[in-house]
Write an enzyme that holds these catalytic residues in place. Structure first.
Site, short mmCIF file in Angstrom:
data_model
loop_
_atom_site.label_atom_id
_atom_site.label_comp_id
_atom_site.label_asym_id
_atom_site.label_seq_id
_atom_site.Cartn_x
_atom_site.Cartn_y
_atom_site.Cartn_z
N HIS A 46 31.24 93.19 10.52
CA HIS A 46 32.16 92.92 11.62
C HIS A 46 33.61 93.01 11.13
CE1 HIS A 46 28.39 91.38 13.02
NE2 HIS A 46 28.45 90.32 12.24
N TYR A 67 29.20 96.60 14.31
CA TYR A 67 28.86 96.07 15.63
C TYR A 67 29.53 94.71 15.78
CZ TYR A 67 25.00 94.05 12.80
OH TYR A 67 24.25 93.44 11.84
#
Length: 372
Positions: free
Chosen positions: A346, A294
């Site tokens: 990430h 995400y």
């Protein structure tokens, strides 16, 4: 008598068979409809090609192609139309194509009374981010509204306000490249100064500024006190984060999620905003394109600024001049200097590429000090 009973049994069996067939058909119809919707909402293709195919060289001659005006807040209008903002820029068709493949003005960044209900695909995806269990977030949000956090976007501007003043925003990252940058006064000159997590200003004012209008945080990165006028921007990566916010403002009963969290937060409740989970998924689908699990808090802050501001400038993003990745307030051994770059959650390289393309197309400006 037996004949009548057998007849009735056969009749019931026929009815049951018919109902089974009908139920199966209905299930297949629903399943196929969902599959079609999912196919229509698929993100852009993966890989470098997806992010570069519509990128325009800013020195390239566009010739006789129509151009578009970029009027802040990523609004696009034809050249001969009245601009909506003083911050107008000219966009070529290739720039517009690149931007329109990613930017969607219909996605509201802030979770408000008007968009409480989540799409089932957003909800399903949101629950996977940190192995969450479902809970009635709508009910929790209503309790927060009743407590006094804004039901509407507190930073909304009318068309008149947009046309009269350019909203300039600084998104301040936590990179060590801010050391000795002397950016403090420049950062403080912006209308919005957006910071992330626990990044301090005291003792670093000359390099990072002293003012803050927004602080993006999640429970595990939150600080206990925000001065009056500073907006606590909650980035909820799980439903429990909403419950924690309510607890932190009232009873203080939640002290741990997957890590220790502040049981109480003192802040200006009239400035609290909660990022819409649909906005997080939109960034994951359209901007980071499923690279990483995400988006990072920094990426969320940048795209939020693109939606709320007319001019966006970035400070404190990336490595320092020696290639070290570290926070500006910390001194770390060089052997650990890459720890902040690879989180496993990430994709920092992909996010860096997006920011580079945004700057190349003049949608943002990235400040990198000559010495750090």
């Amino acid at each position: 008598m037996k004949t009548i009973i057998n007849f009735r049994i056969k009749g019931l069996m026929y009815i049951l068979c018919f109902l089974c067939i009908l139920a199966t058909y209905s299930w297949l119809l629903v399943w196929s409809t969902k599959a079609i919707i999912h196919q229509m909402e698929k993100p852009l293709p993966m890989g470098e090609k997806a992010i570069t195919e519509h990128t325009v060289d800013m020195d390239e001659e566009i010739g006789t192609e129509k151009t578009f005006k970029f009027n802040g807040n990523m609004s696009l209008t034809l050249e001969d139309e009245e601009p909506q903002s003083k911050c107008k820029k000219q966009l070529s068709l290739p720039q517009k194509r690149w931007l329109s493949a990613r930017y969607n003005s219909n996605i509201a960044p802030i979770w408000t009374e008007n968009n409480l209900e989540l799409d089932y695909q957003v909800l399903d995806w949101w629950l996977t981010l940190q192995s969450s269990i479902g809970m009635d977030t709508g009910k929790l949000m209503h309790k927060l509204f009743d407590f006094g956090i804004p039901e509407k976007n507190p930073f909304y501007r009318s068309n008149k306000e947009i046309s009269e003043k350019c909203r300039r925003c600084a998104v301040v990252g936590n990179s060590g490249n801010l050391k000795s940058s002397n950016y403090g006064k420049e950062i403080d000159s912006h209308d919005f100064i957006i910071r992330m997590n626990r990044a301090p200003t005291t003792g670093f004012e000359n390099d990072v500024g002293s003012k803050t209008t927004h602080r993006f945080m999640y429970p595990e990165s939150a600080i206990k006190y925000l001065p009056k006028g500073v907006s606590f921007v909650l980035t909820p990566f799980k439903p429990l984060d909403i419950k924690w916010l309510l607890s932190a403002l009232t009873t203080g009963e939640i002290t741990k999620t997957y890590a220790a969290v502040p049981n109480k937060v003192i802040c200006d409740k009239s400035k609290i905003i909660v990022i819409n989970p649909g906005f997080i998924k939109y960034i994951y689908d359209r901007w980071t394109q499923h690279n990483g699990r995400y988006p990072s808090t920094g990426m969320l802050a940048v795209i939020y600024a693109l939606h709320e501001c007319d001019e966006v400038e970035l400070y404190g993003f990336g490595a320092d001049n020696n290639g070290n990745w570290h926070h500006y307030w910390e001194e770390l051994p060089k052997t650990l200097s890459g720890a902040f770059k690879s989180t496993g959650v990430h994709d920092s390289e992909w996010e860096k590429t997006i920011l580079q393309h945004l700057e190349k197309n003049e949608f943002i400006k990235i400040h990198i000090p000559s010495t750090s």
